[in-house]
Design a protein around this motif. Structure first.
Motif, PDB file in Angstrom:
ATOM      1  N   SER A 183       0.845  -1.195   0.000  1.00 16.81           N
ATOM      2  CA  SER A 183       0.000   0.000   0.000  1.00 16.81           C
ATOM      3  C   SER A 183       0.878   1.242   0.000  1.00 16.81           C
ATOM      4  N   THR A 184       0.521   2.205  -0.840  1.00 11.87           N
ATOM      5  CA  THR A 184       1.243   3.474  -0.886  1.00 11.87           C
ATOM      6  C   THR A 184       0.511   4.561  -0.119  1.00 11.87           C
ATOM      7  N   THR A 185      -0.648   4.220   0.443  1.00 10.52           N
ATOM      8  CA  THR A 185      -1.392   5.159   1.265  1.00 10.52           C
ATOM      9  C   THR A 185      -1.338   4.709   2.710  1.00 10.52           C
ATOM     10  N   ALA A 186      -1.677   5.603   3.620  1.00 11.30           N
ATOM     11  CA  ALA A 186      -1.611   5.272   5.052  1.00 11.30           C
ATOM     12  C   ALA A 186      -2.608   4.164   5.382  1.00 11.30           C
ATOM     13  N   SER A 187      -2.189   3.215   6.187  1.00  2.58           N
ATOM     14  CA  SER A 187      -0.798   3.060   6.603  1.00  2.58           C
ATOM     15  C   SER A 187      -0.006   2.294   5.531  1.00  2.58           C
ATOM     16  N   GLU A 217     -22.406 -10.578   9.697  1.00  2.92           N
ATOM     17  CA  GLU A 217     -22.310 -10.257   8.278  1.00  2.92           C
ATOM     18  C   GLU A 217     -21.041  -9.499   7.931  1.00  2.92           C
ATOM     19  N   SER A 218     -20.517  -8.735   8.894  1.00  2.00           N
ATOM     20  CA  SER A 218     -19.362  -7.884   8.634  1.00  2.00           C
ATOM     21  C   SER A 218     -18.412  -7.947   9.815  1.00  2.00           C
ATOM     22  N   LEU A 219     -17.136  -7.666   9.530  1.00  2.00           N
ATOM     23  CA  LEU A 219     -16.138  -7.629  10.596  1.00  2.00           C
ATOM     24  C   LEU A 219     -16.286  -6.398  11.472  1.00  2.00           C
ATOM     25  N   ARG A 220     -17.149  -5.460  11.087  1.00  2.00           N
ATOM     26  CA  ARG A 220     -17.448  -4.332  11.953  1.00  2.00           C
ATOM     27  C   ARG A 220     -18.162  -4.780  13.232  1.00  2.00           C
ATOM     28  N   GLU A 221     -18.788  -5.921  13.167  1.00  2.80           N
ATOM     29  CA  GLU A 221     -19.556  -6.415  14.307  1.00  2.80           C
ATOM     30  C   GLU A 221     -18.695  -7.133  15.330  1.00  2.80           C
ATOM     31  N   ILE A 222     -17.399  -7.316  15.043  1.00  2.00           N
ATOM     32  CA  ILE A 222     -16.517  -8.074  15.926  1.00  2.00           C
ATOM     33  C   ILE A 222     -16.030  -7.169  17.056  1.00  2.00           C
ATOM     34  N   SER A 223     -16.168  -7.682  18.278  1.00  3.61           N
ATOM     35  CA  SER A 223     -15.782  -6.930  19.470  1.00  3.61           C
ATOM     36  C   SER A 223     -14.578  -7.581  20.146  1.00  3.61           C
ATOM     37  N   PHE A 249      -7.222  -6.360  11.110  1.00  6.40           N
ATOM     38  CA  PHE A 249      -7.969  -5.210  11.618  1.00  6.40           C
ATOM     39  C   PHE A 249      -7.173  -3.909  11.486  1.00  6.40           C
ATOM     40  N   LYS A 250      -5.865  -3.997  11.435  1.00  9.82           N
ATOM     41  CA  LYS A 250      -5.067  -2.795  11.194  1.00  9.82           C
ATOM     42  C   LYS A 250      -5.341  -2.241   9.799  1.00  9.82           C
ATOM     43  N   VAL A 251      -5.405  -3.122   8.809  1.00  2.02           N
ATOM     44  CA  VAL A 251      -5.695  -2.689   7.441  1.00  2.02           C
ATOM     45  C   VAL A 251      -7.114  -2.133   7.349  1.00  2.02           C
ATOM     46  N   LEU A 252      -8.080  -2.821   7.938  1.00  3.12           N
ATOM     47  CA  LEU A 252      -9.467  -2.362   7.859  1.00  3.12           C
ATOM     48  C   LEU A 252      -9.660  -1.033   8.574  1.00  3.12           C
ATOM     49  N   LYS A 253      -8.963  -0.845   9.710  1.00  9.69           N
ATOM     50  CA  LYS A 253      -9.071   0.424  10.431  1.00  9.69           C
ATOM     51  C   LYS A 253      -8.457   1.565   9.620  1.00  9.69           C
ATOM     52  N   SER A 254      -7.330   1.320   8.950  1.00 10.34           N
ATOM     53  CA  SER A 254      -6.697   2.369   8.140  1.00 10.34           C
ATOM     54  C   SER A 254      -7.550   2.729   6.939  1.00 10.34           C
ATOM     55  N   ARG A 255      -8.399   1.790   6.458  1.00 10.34           N
ATOM     56  CA  ARG A 255      -9.298   2.063   5.331  1.00 10.34           C
ATOM     57  C   ARG A 255     -10.668   2.519   5.807  1.00 10.34           C
ATOM     58  N   ARG A 256     -10.827   2.696   7.113  1.00  9.96           N
ATOM     59  CA  ARG A 256     -12.085   3.116   7.722  1.00  9.96           C
ATOM     60  C   ARG A 256     -13.222   2.156   7.400  1.00  9.96           C
ATOM     61  N   MET A 257     -12.895   0.873   7.374  1.00 10.36           N
ATOM     62  CA  MET A 257     -13.897  -0.154   7.115  1.00 10.36           C
ATOM     63  C   MET A 257     -14.418  -0.770   8.405  1.00 10.36           C
ATOM     64  N   VAL A 258     -13.775  -0.481   9.523  1.00 11.28           N
ATOM     65  CA  VAL A 258     -14.267  -0.851  10.850  1.00 11.28           C
ATOM     66  C   VAL A 258     -14.191   0.393  11.728  1.00 11.28           C
TER      67      VAL A 258
END
Length: 451
Positions: A183-187, A217-223, A249-258
């Motif tokens: 990835s060339t974008t953050a992170s 249905e989505s990894l956003r629901e994971i606690s 989860f680091k990748v998903l958080k950087s892409r604002r997917m979680v």
């Protein structure tokens, strides 16, 4: 100006017409070659669109007869490239004839004459039982190959996420692409090796499937509670699963997917270090005294100098000179038994593949006609055991024989201090040092000093 435009003007678009080389004026410099005779006119930069995308029946075409290539100049240039490439790599007559036939056929059925040939079109030659790899090698050497093949890891990943909910599939695919391509974008991150990508996917998927089976249905629901239940209690498995989920989860958080990273502040530890163990000396002696020169030289290089698998694969003929092996990080004085087996292997290599252009020291029948290295699997299969087990046996014996001299292990085998301590720690395990009748130094130990 008005008189000049009275009858209109003829518009010419650049590069739509190619100069006929035979009609060029004497003394006019022609196109400059880019690779083995090909000119800067090839491959052409445009593509002819087609009305229908239909698979070609080459068997039927062979029965009816294929037309001649529309561009005779390109056909001749590729034929010359094929001959030159085959001669420099020691190809057999059958191999080169099949390759030339396959290339001429592909040129004849091109939708865009002069364009780079797609690798997916080369695979159609299997209908006529023609070897594909020689054709791919020649086209690649001539810079006329458009490699549109899908990497095997992409199909493997598609099987791993099959049956998962669509939102979760999209999130996992984003993670997979970042791992594979970087990835060339953050992170920002660099592309990972295929082995690392497969390892992360393999460790994370059991937990992901459990979450999907539970109705998520989505990894956003994971606690954090879901992460706690998914992580093994202790050991290497906890570390590996934790590393994979942390990457996900680091990748998903950087892409604002979680919304948040649920694995933050979880301590997963490091993988447990496995104690190196000696191997069966009889199996090692069989490899060292084998009638197969490749097996004998591989076993000798590892048993005496503890080379790694990737070092064996990357060794070049020029790395061995003046009785020494020149590695990037150190120079090794070769032991006499290694020189003997190395001489036998080089004699065999010269007899078996006298015309090969492959610069690597170790060859087999597949790589001798190319310039690539042998595979990890081939080395282990040829040895009859893993190269890592022989390497560990050699270093372990040196650690015991020198009473844990860390500096010696680092100098001899290119280890870090931490890597050397993995072997010197064995000195604290009396079960490995003694068989009940005395210390290991007092008995024959499988490895270097037996030879």
């Amino acid at each position: 100006m008005l008189s000049a435009n009275r009858s209109g003007q003829q518009l010419f678009l650049a590069d739509l017409f190619r100069r006929n080389q035979q009609s060029a004026r004497p003394g006019t410099p022609g196109p400059q070659p880019v690779c083995r005779g090909l000119t800067t006119s090839f491959p052409v930069t445009y593509r002819q669109l087609t009305l229908f995308d239909l698979s070609r029946d080459l068997v039927r075409g062979h029965q009816l007869g294929f037309p001649d290539p529309p561009d005779a100049g390109l056909a001749q240039l590729l034929d010359d490239t094929a001959t030159s490439h085959a001669r420099s790599h020691g190809w057999s007559l059958t191999r080169i004839l099949d390759a030339r036939k396959g290339i001429r056929l592909l040129l004849a059925i091109q939708d865009t004459p002069g364009a780079a040939i797609k690798a997916s079109d080369v695979t159609d030659l299997a209908q006529l039982s023609l070897a594909l790899q020689p054709v791919l090698d020649i086209l690649a050497a001539a810079q006329m190959l458009d490699d549109d093949r899908e990497p095997s890891i992409v199909a493997w990943f598609a099987r791993q996420i099959e049956g998962l909910p669509e939102p979760m599939t999209h999130e996992l695919h984003t993670w997979f692409e970042v791992l594979r391509l970087g990835s060339t974008t953050a992170s920002r991150s660099r592309p990972r090796t295929e082995g690392t990508v497969r390892g992360h996917i393999h460790q994370a998927m059991p937990a992901v499937r459990e979450w999907a089976a539970a109705g998520h249905e989505s990894l956003r629901e994971i606690s954090r509670e879901h992460i706690k239940q998914a992580l093994p209690e202790t050991g290497t498995s906890r570390s590996l699963v934790g590393q994979s989920l942390r990457s996900l989860f680091k990748v998903l958080k950087s892409r604002r997917m979680v919304f948040s990273n649920p694995i933050t502040h979880f301590r997963t530890g490091r993988p447990e270090t496995r104690i190196p163990l000696p191997i069966d000396v009889r199996q090692l002696k069989d490899a060292l005294t084998s009638q197969n020169p490749a097996r004998a030289v591989l076993a000798a290089l590892i048993a005496f100098h503890a080379l790694r698998n990737n070092q064996l694969r990357s060794l070049l003929l020029t790395d061995i000179r003046d009785g020494r092996l020149h590695l990037p990080d150190r120079t090794i004085l070769l032991a006499p038994p290694v020189r003997e087996r190395l001489t036998a292997w080089l004699d065999h290599r010269e007899r078996r593949w006298p015309a090969t252009a492959n610069p690597h020291l170790i060859l087999n029948k597949k790589t001798a006609v190319r310039s690539s290295a042998v595979s990890h699997t081939w080395i282990n299969t040829t040895l009859g055991m893993t190269s890592q087990s022989i390497r560990e046996d050699r270093i372990l014996h040196e650690a015991i024989a020198t009473d844990g001299d860390v500096r010696r292990l680092c100098d001899l085998f290119g280890l870090s201090v931490q890597g050397a301590e993995r072997y010197t720690d064995v000195l604290n395990h009396q079960a490995l040092r003694s068989d009940g009748d005395g210390d290991a130094a007092d008995r024959p130990y499988p490895g270097f000093r037996d030879w």
